[in-house]
Scaffold this motif. Structure first.
Motif, short mmCIF file in Angstrom:
data_model
loop_
_atom_site.label_atom_id
_atom_site.label_comp_id
_atom_site.label_asym_id
_atom_site.label_seq_id
_atom_site.Cartn_x
_atom_site.Cartn_y
_atom_site.Cartn_z
N ALA A 212 6.12 -13.21 -18.18
CA ALA A 212 5.12 -12.66 -19.10
C ALA A 212 3.89 -12.19 -18.34
O ALA A 212 3.36 -11.10 -18.60
CB ALA A 212 4.74 -13.72 -20.14
N LYS A 213 3.44 -12.98 -17.39
CA LYS A 213 2.25 -12.60 -16.62
C LYS A 213 2.51 -11.36 -15.76
O LYS A 213 1.63 -10.53 -15.57
CB LYS A 213 1.80 -13.77 -15.75
CG LYS A 213 1.21 -14.92 -16.55
CD LYS A 213 0.48 -15.92 -15.68
CE LYS A 213 1.42 -16.77 -14.86
NZ LYS A 213 0.72 -17.81 -14.10
N SER A 214 3.74 -11.24 -15.25
CA SER A 214 4.07 -10.06 -14.44
C SER A 214 4.04 -8.79 -15.27
O SER A 214 3.57 -7.74 -14.80
CB SER A 214 5.46 -10.23 -13.81
OG SER A 214 5.48 -11.30 -12.90
N SER B 189 5.40 -9.31 -26.68
CA SER B 189 5.75 -10.57 -27.35
C SER B 189 7.04 -11.10 -26.76
O SER B 189 7.87 -10.33 -26.28
CB SER B 189 5.93 -10.33 -28.85
OG SER B 189 6.43 -11.50 -29.49
N ARG B 190 7.18 -12.42 -26.76
CA ARG B 190 8.50 -13.00 -26.44
C ARG B 190 9.25 -13.12 -27.75
O ARG B 190 8.84 -13.85 -28.65
CB ARG B 190 8.37 -14.37 -25.77
CG ARG B 190 9.72 -14.90 -25.25
CD ARG B 190 9.56 -16.21 -24.53
NE ARG B 190 9.33 -17.30 -25.45
CZ ARG B 190 10.28 -18.13 -25.91
NH1 ARG B 190 11.53 -17.98 -25.54
NH2 ARG B 190 9.97 -19.10 -26.74
N THR C 100 14.24 -12.94 -24.04
CA THR C 100 14.05 -11.56 -24.46
C THR C 100 12.60 -11.30 -24.84
O THR C 100 12.01 -12.07 -25.60
CB THR C 100 14.95 -11.23 -25.67
OG1 THR C 100 16.31 -11.49 -25.34
CG2 THR C 100 14.80 -9.77 -26.08
N PHE C 101 12.05 -10.23 -24.29
CA PHE C 101 10.69 -9.81 -24.59
C PHE C 101 10.72 -8.48 -25.35
O PHE C 101 11.59 -7.64 -25.10
CB PHE C 101 9.87 -9.64 -23.31
CG PHE C 101 9.61 -10.92 -22.57
CD1 PHE C 101 8.41 -11.59 -22.71
CD2 PHE C 101 10.57 -11.47 -21.73
CE1 PHE C 101 8.16 -12.78 -22.04
CE2 PHE C 101 10.35 -12.65 -21.05
CZ PHE C 101 9.13 -13.31 -21.21
N VAL D 280 13.37 -6.03 -23.64
CA VAL D 280 13.54 -6.40 -22.23
C VAL D 280 14.26 -7.75 -22.19
O VAL D 280 13.69 -8.78 -22.58
CB VAL D 280 12.18 -6.50 -21.50
CG1 VAL D 280 12.38 -6.88 -20.04
CG2 VAL D 280 11.42 -5.19 -21.61
N ASP D 281 15.50 -7.74 -21.74
CA ASP D 281 16.31 -8.96 -21.71
C ASP D 281 16.60 -9.34 -20.26
O ASP D 281 17.14 -8.54 -19.49
CB ASP D 281 17.62 -8.76 -22.47
CG ASP D 281 18.37 -10.07 -22.67
OD1 ASP D 281 18.03 -10.78 -23.62
OD2 ASP D 281 19.27 -10.37 -21.87
#
Length: 570
Positions: free
Chosen positions: A206-208, A220-221, A226-227, A181-182
């Motif tokens: 991240a929380k969303s 993870s980030r 980018t996740f 996810v970028d």
């Protein structure tokens, strides 16, 4: 306790991780211990509404109670000043069983008060008898630090956990999915605000994602914006599609950072195991390739990896490699497309266009090699080569006795960004001893928007040298008429998509007519691109378009074929 209830109103974003864990907030001034509802999955008899710390301590194993009481008695202000990350292992009693947990968290400050916030992770069931608690050892390597910005497991931890799971998954024929996810255009956030603001925004993202509450999802980030997400137990492709849609949808709502509403979109690539790889590195590579395909398709969408993407990326890599030696191997050359004045139907200029005839690939389309050159910064030496050719050929035309012409050259955003193009123009003007009035620079709306104020300043400096400025592809980018008053432009080029529609689309006619009228009132000349038939030429004459360019008059030609057509009809 739901997410809204435990969201504190403080300036510093909470760096904690809720993934597969139980969030806890300790307020020592009020002696309140707020614990997420997930605690009920472990302690069914726990009363989450009763926030007295002693109620929680009652469930702690007797050997750990003293340590936990000391833990809750710590001086949070001192810990906050030291910016320490806290780890605390302890055990809970569940009937006759014991469950071991680790709390990972930090101290935050709000309204001059200090709070301890973090996540309790389930490590294992000590007696191995509790049927409701699953070991999370494969999910999180607790010997590895968490990501400092989001509190998510670090990329190293994520890799270890996923790699271990993939080994078991392959043996047990379990299907899994890797998501890259970028965040789209995140550089604009850092440029518009600052990197600290960007870090806070990453934390909100991240929380969303965590708030989607997707079973067994590991997050993870990876790096930057980018996740990485890993989802085991995929039953069908529809599972992947639905999860991807959820991820895209979670960006519909704004992220609130320091009172500002920030909207983001994301490009998502997905690869399945064992379909697209059975090891971590292969799965990540293919998911990343699928993500870049989503970027290429316009961003804000998801894309599932397939073999065609792999073939495309192999070609892209090969072309990128070939570009690095193409200039030295004299594979690049410049062609010139004539421009015709509609006042007298005479050639009054050219647009210089780069062409690549690769020894390995043959003729490579500009639409294919230019994006690759831009992404690898090879566009800078290629652009410098084209500039040199333009000045060289301008000198040749002047030596042949030609005078009434301009040669236009396209500049990329990368060339403007590097702040070297101005000095390059000065060098070439001096080297070839020619007036800059014969040179025209073409830029597009979209490239200007990336750093508008800075790029406008550079263009003004270029114009001060005596070089004219043309705005290319007008109508395909932001197309705000307000920009026409702010940009130092002399020429506006109407995109060919409007010219093609002149015959059949009354709206295109109306738009083109008004663009020409407004441009003339602002003292700007108009060039129509992509002219392909006589009707278009005659109509553009009637609405007072100044110059046309297109295959109706001529395709781009080699220089030897255009030397003798300046000031003549073709």
């Amino acid at each position: 306790m739901n997410r809204a209830e435990f969201k504190l109103n403080h300036e510093e974003v909470i760096h904690s991780s809720y993934i597969n864990g139980i969030t806890m907030i300790w307020n020592p001034l009020e002696s309140q211990l707020m614990i997420e509802d997930k605690i009920l999955d472990v302690l069914k008899d726990y009363d989450v509404k009763n926030q007295n710390v002693d109620k929680f301590i009652k469930f702690v194993h007797s050997d750990d109670k003293k340590n936990m009481m000391n833990f809750f008695s710590m001086n949070l202000e001192n810990i906050y000043k030291k910016k320490e990350e806290l780890h605390q292992r302890y055990r809970l009693k569940i009937n006759k069983d014991l469950v071991e947990l680790i709390f990972i968290g930090k101290v935050v400050k709000s309204d001059f008060k200090y709070y301890l916030i973090g996540t309790n992770y389930l490590l294992k069931n000590i007696d191995n008898n509790c049927k409701t608690i699953k070991s999370l050892d494969y999910r999180l390597d607790l010997n590895t630090d968490l990501d400092k910005i989001t509190g998510l497991p670090s990329s190293y931890s994520f890799k270890n956990s996923v790699s271990n799971f993939l080994k078991d998954a392959f043996c047990k024929n379990i299907r899994t999915a890797m998501f890259v996810v970028d965040l789209d255009n995140f550089k604009f956030v850092n440029d518009s605000y600052d990197h600290d603001f960007g870090d806070l925004l990453l934390n909100e993202v991240a929380k969303s994602i965590i708030a989607l509450d997707i079973k067994d999802l590991i997050i993870s980030r990876y790096s930057g914006n980018t996740f990485l997400l890993f989802k085991p137990n995929i039953i069908s492709i529809d599972d992947v599609v639905q999860l991807s849609k959820k991820l895209i949808k979670c960006f519909n709502m704004p992220n609130i950072v320091n009172g500002r509403e920030i909207y983001l979109t994301a490009s998502i690539g997905v690869a399945l195991s064992p379909d697209h790889g059975i090891d971590y590195n292969t799965l990540l590579k293919n998911a990343d390739a699928a993500m870049y395909k989503a970027k290429k398709n316009g961003k804000n969408e998801f894309n599932l990896f397939d073999d065609s993407i792999s073939a495309e990326f192999r070609r892209t890599y090969s072309l990128q490699k070939g570009l690095r030696t193409a200039l030295e191997s004299n594979e690049f050359y410049v062609v010139f497309q004539p421009k015709v004045s509609l006042d007298n139907s005479l050639v009054n200029g050219f647009e210089a266009l780069a062409r690549w005839n690769s020894k390995e690939f043959g003729l490579v389309s500009p639409g294919e090699f230019i994006p690759i050159a831009e992404s690898s910064k090879m566009i800078i030496p290629i652009g410098n080569f084209v500039l040199e050719e333009v000045f060289k050929k301008t000198k040749c035309l002047l030596n042949e006795g030609n005078d009434n012409f301009k040669i236009a050259v396209n500049l990329s955003e990368m060339q403007l960004r590097e702040d070297i193009v101005l000095s390059e123009f000065k060098r070439l003007i001096k080297k070839y001893n020619i007036s800059p009035r014969y040179i025209e620079v073409e830029i597009t709306e979209s490239m200007l928007m990336k750093s508008f104020d800075k790029n406008v300043k550079i263009l003004k400096d270029i114009k001060d040298l005596g070089i004219s400025i043309a705005l290319d592809d007008f109508g395909t980018g932001y197309s705000s008429l307000n920009y026409l008053t702010k940009l130092p432009i002399d020429v506006l080029k109407i995109d060919r998509s409007f010219v093609i529609d002149l015959v059949s689309n009354p709206k295109s006619k109306c738009i083109v007519e008004n663009i020409i009228n407004l441009s003339h009132q602002l003292g700007i000349k108009v060039v129509a691109e992509g002219v392909e038939d006589g009707f278009q030429v005659e109509y553009l004459k009637t609405i007072l378009c100044d110059i046309v360019q297109g295959y109706y008059f001529s395709k781009p030609r080699m220089f030897n074929d255009i030397v003798n057509i300046v000031g003549k009809e073709i």
